[in-house]
Motif scaffolding. Structure first.
Motif, mmCIF file in Angstrom:
data_model
loop_
_atom_site.group_PDB
_atom_site.id
_atom_site.type_symbol
_atom_site.label_atom_id
_atom_site.label_comp_id
_atom_site.label_asym_id
_atom_site.label_seq_id
_atom_site.Cartn_x
_atom_site.Cartn_y
_atom_site.Cartn_z
ATOM 1 N N GLY A 65 0.796 -1.165 0.039
ATOM 2 C CA GLY A 65 -0.022 0.091 -0.089
ATOM 3 C C GLY A 65 0.747 1.205 -0.089
ATOM 4 N N ALA A 66 1.774 1.122 0.610
ATOM 5 C CA ALA A 66 2.960 2.324 0.624
ATOM 6 C C ALA A 66 3.453 2.905 -0.670
ATOM 7 C CB ALA A 66 4.180 2.105 1.483
ATOM 8 N N VAL A 67 3.417 1.950 -1.602
ATOM 9 C CA VAL A 67 3.865 2.232 -3.082
ATOM 10 C C VAL A 67 2.556 2.428 -4.098
ATOM 11 C CG1 VAL A 67 6.163 0.891 -2.831
ATOM 12 C CG2 VAL A 67 4.200 -0.171 -3.724
ATOM 13 N N ARG A 68 1.508 2.333 -3.406
ATOM 14 C CA ARG A 68 0.210 2.543 -4.485
ATOM 15 C C ARG A 68 0.185 4.055 -4.780
ATOM 16 N NH1 ARG A 68 -4.037 0.196 -6.395
ATOM 17 N NH2 ARG A 68 -5.865 1.552 -6.421
ATOM 18 N N THR A 69 0.015 4.248 -6.045
ATOM 19 C CA THR A 69 -0.173 5.573 -6.803
ATOM 20 C C THR A 69 -1.563 5.639 -7.294
ATOM 21 O OG1 THR A 69 0.771 4.572 -8.808
ATOM 22 C CG2 THR A 69 2.188 5.887 -7.204
ATOM 23 N N GLU A 70 -2.036 6.930 -7.394
ATOM 24 C CA GLU A 70 -3.296 7.073 -8.256
ATOM 25 C C GLU A 70 -3.212 6.628 -9.462
ATOM 26 O OE1 GLU A 70 -6.061 8.082 -6.547
ATOM 27 O OE2 GLU A 70 -4.842 8.052 -4.753
ATOM 28 N N GLY A 71 -4.317 6.143 -10.137
ATOM 29 C CA GLY A 71 -4.244 6.057 -11.432
ATOM 30 C C GLY A 71 -3.854 4.493 -11.872
ATOM 31 N N VAL A 72 -3.649 3.684 -11.056
ATOM 32 C CA VAL A 72 -3.115 2.290 -11.122
ATOM 33 C C VAL A 72 -4.517 1.401 -11.164
ATOM 34 C CG1 VAL A 72 -0.884 2.605 -10.339
ATOM 35 C CG2 VAL A 72 -2.631 1.494 -9.030
ATOM 36 N N SER A 73 -4.393 0.434 -11.902
ATOM 37 C CA SER A 73 -5.516 -0.653 -11.952
ATOM 38 C C SER A 73 -4.629 -2.181 -11.686
ATOM 39 C CB SER A 73 -6.146 -0.540 -13.437
ATOM 40 O OG SER A 73 -7.254 -1.432 -13.365
ATOM 41 N N ARG A 74 -5.263 -2.586 -10.690
ATOM 42 C CA ARG A 74 -4.896 -4.170 -10.417
ATOM 43 C C ARG A 74 -5.121 -4.826 -11.533
ATOM 44 N NH1 ARG A 74 -5.499 -5.270 -4.355
ATOM 45 N NH2 ARG A 74 -4.318 -3.574 -4.511
ATOM 46 N N VAL A 75 -4.186 -5.660 -11.773
ATOM 47 C CA VAL A 75 -4.429 -6.887 -12.803
ATOM 48 C C VAL A 75 -4.446 -8.258 -12.425
ATOM 49 C CG1 VAL A 75 -3.621 -8.031 -15.213
ATOM 50 C CG2 VAL A 75 -3.369 -5.648 -14.582
ATOM 51 N N ASP A 76 -3.477 -8.440 -11.354
ATOM 52 C CA ASP A 76 -3.333 -9.781 -10.750
ATOM 53 C C ASP A 76 -2.689 -9.636 -9.403
ATOM 54 O OD1 ASP A 76 -3.371 -12.488 -10.222
ATOM 55 O OD2 ASP A 76 -2.015 -13.018 -11.853
ATOM 56 N N GLU A 77 -2.544 -10.396 -8.536
ATOM 57 C CA GLU A 77 -1.962 -10.349 -7.168
ATOM 58 C C GLU A 77 -1.708 -11.762 -6.818
ATOM 59 O OE1 GLU A 77 -5.618 -9.404 -4.381
ATOM 60 O OE2 GLU A 77 -3.951 -8.044 -4.271
ATOM 61 N N GLY A 78 -0.908 -11.995 -5.513
ATOM 62 C CA GLY A 78 -0.596 -13.185 -5.256
ATOM 63 C C GLY A 78 0.135 -13.367 -4.039
ATOM 64 N N LEU A 79 0.434 -14.267 -3.301
ATOM 65 C CA LEU A 79 1.292 -14.586 -2.396
ATOM 66 C C LEU A 79 2.019 -15.987 -2.495
ATOM 67 C CD1 LEU A 79 0.940 -13.634 1.500
ATOM 68 C CD2 LEU A 79 1.153 -16.070 1.040
ATOM 69 N N GLU A 80 3.499 -15.913 -2.384
ATOM 70 C CA GLU A 80 4.073 -17.269 -2.375
ATOM 71 C C GLU A 80 5.079 -17.496 -1.374
ATOM 72 O OE1 GLU A 80 3.431 -19.480 -4.835
ATOM 73 O OE2 GLU A 80 2.108 -18.439 -6.173
ATOM 74 N N SER A 81 5.138 -18.605 -0.799
ATOM 75 C CA SER A 81 5.960 -18.996 0.258
ATOM 76 C C SER A 81 7.499 -18.883 -0.433
ATOM 77 C CB SER A 81 5.910 -20.412 0.821
ATOM 78 O OG SER A 81 6.088 -21.211 -0.066
ATOM 79 N N LEU A 82 8.531 -18.436 0.568
ATOM 80 C CA LEU A 82 9.934 -18.571 0.085
ATOM 81 C C LEU A 82 10.402 -19.965 -0.330
ATOM 82 C CD1 LEU A 82 11.547 -15.704 2.516
ATOM 83 C CD2 LEU A 82 10.872 -15.694 0.172
ATOM 84 N N ALA A 83 9.748 -21.045 0.426
ATOM 85 C CA ALA A 83 9.788 -22.317 0.299
ATOM 86 C C ALA A 83 9.742 -22.837 -1.173
ATOM 87 C CB ALA A 83 9.427 -23.184 1.166
ATOM 88 N N ARG A 84 8.859 -22.340 -1.576
ATOM 89 C CA ARG A 84 8.058 -22.727 -3.105
ATOM 90 C C ARG A 84 8.895 -21.679 -4.180
ATOM 91 N NH1 ARG A 84 1.919 -23.350 -3.109
ATOM 92 N NH2 ARG A 84 2.251 -21.297 -2.567
ATOM 93 N N GLY A 85 9.143 -20.621 -3.823
ATOM 94 C CA GLY A 85 9.541 -19.377 -4.671
ATOM 95 C C GLY A 85 8.431 -19.136 -5.615
ATOM 96 N N LEU A 86 8.870 -18.141 -6.552
ATOM 97 C CA LEU A 86 7.986 -17.640 -7.378
ATOM 98 C C LEU A 86 8.351 -17.990 -8.778
ATOM 99 C CD1 LEU A 86 5.529 -15.601 -8.070
ATOM 100 C CD2 LEU A 86 7.306 -13.779 -7.998
ATOM 101 N N ASP A 87 7.626 -18.185 -9.579
ATOM 102 C CA ASP A 87 7.837 -18.427 -10.858
ATOM 103 C C ASP A 87 6.484 -18.366 -11.849
ATOM 104 O OD1 ASP A 87 8.820 -18.900 -13.360
ATOM 105 O OD2 ASP A 87 9.205 -21.085 -12.950
ATOM 106 N N ARG A 88 6.216 -17.104 -12.262
ATOM 107 C CA ARG A 88 4.789 -16.870 -12.840
ATOM 108 C C ARG A 88 5.375 -16.018 -14.081
ATOM 109 N NH1 ARG A 88 -0.288 -15.979 -10.249
ATOM 110 N NH2 ARG A 88 -1.642 -15.341 -11.923
ATOM 111 N N THR A 89 4.556 -16.344 -15.162
ATOM 112 C CA THR A 89 4.589 -15.546 -16.386
ATOM 113 C C THR A 89 3.119 -14.780 -16.694
ATOM 114 O OG1 THR A 89 6.038 -17.281 -17.203
ATOM 115 C CG2 THR A 89 4.691 -15.900 -18.928
ATOM 116 N N PHE A 90 3.352 -13.686 -17.159
ATOM 117 C CA PHE A 90 2.194 -12.492 -17.377
ATOM 118 C C PHE A 90 2.152 -12.265 -18.797
ATOM 119 C CE2 PHE A 90 4.045 -11.952 -13.018
ATOM 120 C CZ PHE A 90 2.777 -11.946 -12.207
#
Length: 184
Positions: A65-90
């Motif tokens: 929320g601290a980096v949210r700026t006006e005029g942005v539109s959320r496309v996607d969001e998520g939460l991943e554990s460090l144990a599993r890591g993140l590997d996501r293609t957009f």
């Protein structure tokens, strides 16, 4: 009579101490290997219960929320554990640029490496866990891109929370393309 009891108790304690010092503490079959495996696999730091993890999720949400700026539109969001890591293609479709915001939380002070890639071009970024403000990365429109954080191992507590937003081209702050980078 009291002196005899004290003398008997002293004698018993002395014999126990002497016999205990002479014995070896040898593990039974397989116990030594089990102890070594358990101590090697045990995490050095972990959260003490669900309440600490929930607090960490709230901190990550505030950091995003601290980096949210006006005029942005959320496309996607998520939460991943460090144990599993993140590997996501957009998809990266459309004509508006994107921001990829990442907040990391862990019970110990650490950083993770975020790799942003499109085609043959990739750039690595360090994301520090526990920051009060999420890290923001700008990604231009124009095709698929991948965000990766390497797995930290099965016994790693912690997570990354991320958000993908579209933003108006005039609202992009700083480097316009964090995949190719802007350093000269």
């Amino acid at each position: 009579m009291y002196a005899r009891r004290v003398l008997a108790l002293t004698l018993v304690v002395s014999v126990m101490a002497l016999t205990g010092a002479c014995t070896e503490d040898r593990p039974r079959n397989g116990e030594a290997e089990a102890r070594r495996t358990a101590s090697a696999a045990a995490p050095t730091h972990s959260w003490d219960g669900k309440e600490e993890e929930e607090d960490a999720i709230r901190r990550a949400t505030r950091a995003l929320g601290a980096v949210r700026t006006e005029g942005v539109s959320r496309v996607d969001e998520g939460l991943e554990s460090l144990a599993r890591g993140l590997d996501r293609t957009f998809t990266g479709e459309g004509d508006h640029p994107y921001t990829f915001d990442v907040a990391c939380q862990a019970p110990d002070r650490r950083s993770v490496t975020l790799t942003l890639a499109r085609g043959d071009t990739a750039n690595e970024w360090e994301v520090t866990c526990g920051d009060r403000e999420a890290d923001r990365f700008n990604i231009p429109a124009g095709g698929r891109f991948t965000a990766r954080i390497t797995k930290s191992g099965p016994h790693s507590d912690g997570f990354v929370m991320w958000r993908l937003n579209t933003v108006a081209p005039q609202d992009v702050d700083g480097c316009k393309d964090d995949i190719t980078g802007c350093e000269k």
